[in-house]
Design an enzyme around this catalytic site. Structure first.
Site, short mmCIF file in Angstrom:
data_model
loop_
_atom_site.label_atom_id
_atom_site.label_comp_id
_atom_site.label_asym_id
_atom_site.label_seq_id
_atom_site.Cartn_x
_atom_site.Cartn_y
_atom_site.Cartn_z
N ALA A 65 -3.55 3.80 -4.38
CA ALA A 65 -3.89 4.00 -5.79
C ALA A 65 -2.77 3.39 -6.62
O ALA A 65 -1.62 3.30 -6.17
CB ALA A 65 -4.03 5.48 -6.06
N GLY A 112 -4.46 5.24 -0.90
CA GLY A 112 -5.88 5.09 -1.27
C GLY A 112 -6.51 3.87 -0.62
O GLY A 112 -7.73 3.84 -0.43
N GLU A 115 -7.51 5.02 2.67
CA GLU A 115 -8.64 5.94 2.46
C GLU A 115 -9.92 5.18 2.13
O GLU A 115 -11.00 5.56 2.57
CB GLU A 115 -8.28 6.91 1.33
CG GLU A 115 -7.16 7.86 1.74
CD GLU A 115 -6.63 8.70 0.59
OE1 GLU A 115 -6.28 8.11 -0.46
OE2 GLU A 115 -6.56 9.92 0.74
N GLU A 135 1.93 8.62 0.78
CA GLU A 135 2.02 9.38 -0.48
C GLU A 135 3.21 10.33 -0.49
O GLU A 135 3.79 10.62 -1.54
CB GLU A 135 0.72 10.18 -0.70
CG GLU A 135 -0.49 9.33 -1.06
CD GLU A 135 -1.29 8.83 0.13
OE1 GLU A 135 -0.78 8.87 1.27
OE2 GLU A 135 -2.44 8.41 -0.09
C1 HXC Z 1 1.11 0.00 -8.23
C2 HXC Z 1 1.95 -1.47 -6.68
C3 HXC Z 1 1.54 -0.64 -5.63
C4 HXC Z 1 0.86 0.56 -5.97
C5 HXC Z 1 2.50 -2.37 -4.77
N1 HXC Z 1 2.55 -2.53 -6.11
N2 HXC Z 1 1.89 -1.22 -4.45
N3 HXC Z 1 1.74 -1.15 -7.96
N4 HXC Z 1 0.67 0.84 -7.27
N5 HXC Z 1 0.38 1.40 -5.04
C6 HXC Z 1 3.14 -3.64 -6.86
C7 HXC Z 1 4.65 -3.55 -6.89
O1 HXC Z 1 5.07 -2.66 -7.91
C8 HXC Z 1 5.01 -4.98 -7.19
O2 HXC Z 1 4.79 -5.23 -8.57
C9 HXC Z 1 3.95 -5.77 -6.42
O3 HXC Z 1 2.87 -4.86 -6.21
C10 HXC Z 1 4.45 -6.26 -5.08
O4 HXC Z 1 4.95 -5.15 -4.36
P1 HXC Z 1 6.40 -5.12 -3.66
O5 HXC Z 1 6.76 -3.71 -3.47
O6 HXC Z 1 7.35 -5.99 -4.41
O7 HXC Z 1 6.04 -5.83 -2.27
P2 HXC Z 1 6.69 -5.58 -0.84
O8 HXC Z 1 8.20 -5.46 -0.95
O9 HXC Z 1 6.12 -6.63 0.05
O10 HXC Z 1 6.16 -4.13 -0.38
C11 HXC Z 1 4.79 -3.93 -0.17
C12 HXC Z 1 4.51 -2.40 -0.05
C13 HXC Z 1 5.10 -1.66 -1.24
C14 HXC Z 1 5.11 -1.87 1.27
C15 HXC Z 1 2.98 -2.27 0.03
O11 HXC Z 1 4.65 -2.29 -2.45
C16 HXC Z 1 4.72 -0.22 -1.34
O12 HXC Z 1 5.28 0.63 -0.66
N6 HXC Z 1 3.78 0.13 -2.23
C17 HXC Z 1 3.41 1.49 -2.51
C18 HXC Z 1 2.57 2.07 -1.40
C19 HXC Z 1 2.17 3.48 -1.69
O13 HXC Z 1 3.04 4.37 -1.91
N7 HXC Z 1 0.90 3.77 -1.73
C20 HXC Z 1 0.35 5.11 -1.98
C21 HXC Z 1 0.06 5.27 -3.44
S1 HXC Z 1 -0.52 6.90 -3.84
P3 HXC Z 1 5.95 -5.91 -9.50
O14 HXC Z 1 5.33 -5.86 -10.87
O15 HXC Z 1 7.17 -5.11 -9.32
O16 HXC Z 1 6.06 -7.30 -8.93
C22 HXC Z 1 -2.15 6.90 -3.35
C23 HXC Z 1 -2.89 8.18 -3.58
C24 HXC Z 1 -4.38 8.04 -3.43
O17 HXC Z 1 -2.66 5.94 -2.88
C25 HXC Z 1 -5.07 9.18 -4.11
C26 HXC Z 1 -6.58 9.04 -4.21
C27 HXC Z 1 -7.12 7.88 -4.96
#
Ligand code: HXC
Length: 261
Positions: A65, A112, A115, A135
């Site tokens: 998400a 997400g 999911e 998460e």
């Molecule tokens: C918003 C995101 C994002 C996310 C990545 N980006 N994941 N933006 N929400 N979930 C953005 C980053 O901010 C960044 O933007 C760009 O995408 C590239 O990501 P990087 O982190 O620079 O890339 P990398 O170093 O290759 O790492 C990739 C990654 C990491 C491992 C996937 O981005 C990451 O850990 N993302 C978050 C994963 C996460 O926590 N997901 C769960 C979310 S909560 P900028 O602008 O800085 O370039 C969830 C709850 C669901 O999903 C609930 C029900 C719907």
């Protein structure tokens, strides 16, 4: 329909949905998921389409998400909206589609994103795929089925470890654990997903709906209830023209021509 966050096209009898926010690793903004829901509804209503594929790009199916979207939300916002299972949110359309939906996953399928892939009927994974429920790293927990579908797919030990530590699974571990149906070389994923979805689309649609429903009943019922549901559904396929055509074609050593009736 104009979409801002996804690419949508009909390829033969396959409804193709590509998540398209590459600058944000296909993070599932509320707008994006709502568009996915609208595309699914449109394909569900289109008689020419028999199956769908949801895919991302080579780096990410979806990295979860959109954290920037969610950051400012409060308990009361999410609770009153019943997020993410409000009809408007799009998840509901994914969860209730009758036509099969294949997730074709390359790269990250996290939070997400994992999911969403698990809410599809099965997952075809590229050898680059990585699955996780991270998460916990940002102080929350899965909210769109992660604790439930992952546990059913891979069992308690792996699901618990992944949800408690955020550890990711690579494609091989995911296949071993039963999360994905098959692994493909990344460059073959799209063609294979299209081929498999096209194959399903050619089958008898009522039989496809019944098979999907029956497999899903396995997750909702006791074995006896599930077996009874299957038996009733099996018998009811004999009320379709397609069953007559399918068995006739076999006996006559020809390909069936299903009319989806
Ligand atoms: C918003 C995101 C994002 C996310 C990545 N980006 N994941 N933006 N929400 N979930 C953005 C980053 O901010 C960044 O933007 C760009 O995408 C590239 O990501 P990087 O982190 O620079 O890339 P990398 O170093 O290759 O790492 C990739 C990654 C990491 C491992 C996937 O981005 C990451 O850990 N993302 C978050 C994963 C996460 O926590 N997901 C769960 C979310 S909560 P900028 O602008 O800085 O370039 C969830 C709850 C669901 O999903 C609930 C029900 C719907």
């Amino acid at each position: 329909m104009e979409y801002q966050n996804i690419l949508v096209e009909t390829r033969g009898a396959v409804g193709w949905i590509q998540l398209n926010r590459p600058e944000a690793m296909n993070a599932l903004s509320m707008a994006l998921v709502s568009e996915v829901g609208q595309a699914i509804e449109a394909f569900q209503a289109d008689d020419e389409v028999g199956a769908m594929v949801i895919t991302g790009n080579e780096k990410a199916f979806a990295a979860g998400a959109d954290i920037k979207d969610m950051e400012g939300q409060d308990f009361i916002d999410l609770f009153l909206a019943d997020f993410p299972y409000n009809r408007r949110d799009g998840w509901d359309s994914l969860n209730t589609a009758r036509k099969p939906i294949i997730a074709a996953v390359s790269g990250f399928a996290l939070g997400g994103g994992c999911e969403m892939a698990m809410a599809c009927d099965f997952i075809l994974a590229a050898d680059t795929a990585r699955f996780g429920q991270p998460e916990i790293n940002i102080g929350t927990i899965p909210g769109a089925g992660g604790t439930q579908r992952l546990t059913r797919a891979v069992g308690k030990a792996k699901a618990m470890e992944m949800c408690l530590t955020g550890r990711m699974m690579d494609a091989e571990e995911a296949e071993r654990a039963g999360l994905v149906s098959r692994i493909l070389p990344a460059e073959e994923l799209e063609a294979e997903a299209l081929k498999v979805a096209g194959k399903i689309a050619k089958m008898s649609r009522p039989a496809v709906y019944m098979a999907k429903e029956a497999v899903n009943v396995a997750f909702e019922s006791s074995l006896q209830e599930g077996l009874r549901f299957e038996r009733r559904a099996f018998a009811s396929t004999f009320a379709t023209e397609d069953q007559k055509e399918g068995m006739n074609a076999f006996v006559e050593k020809r390909k069936p021509d299903f009319k989806h009736r």
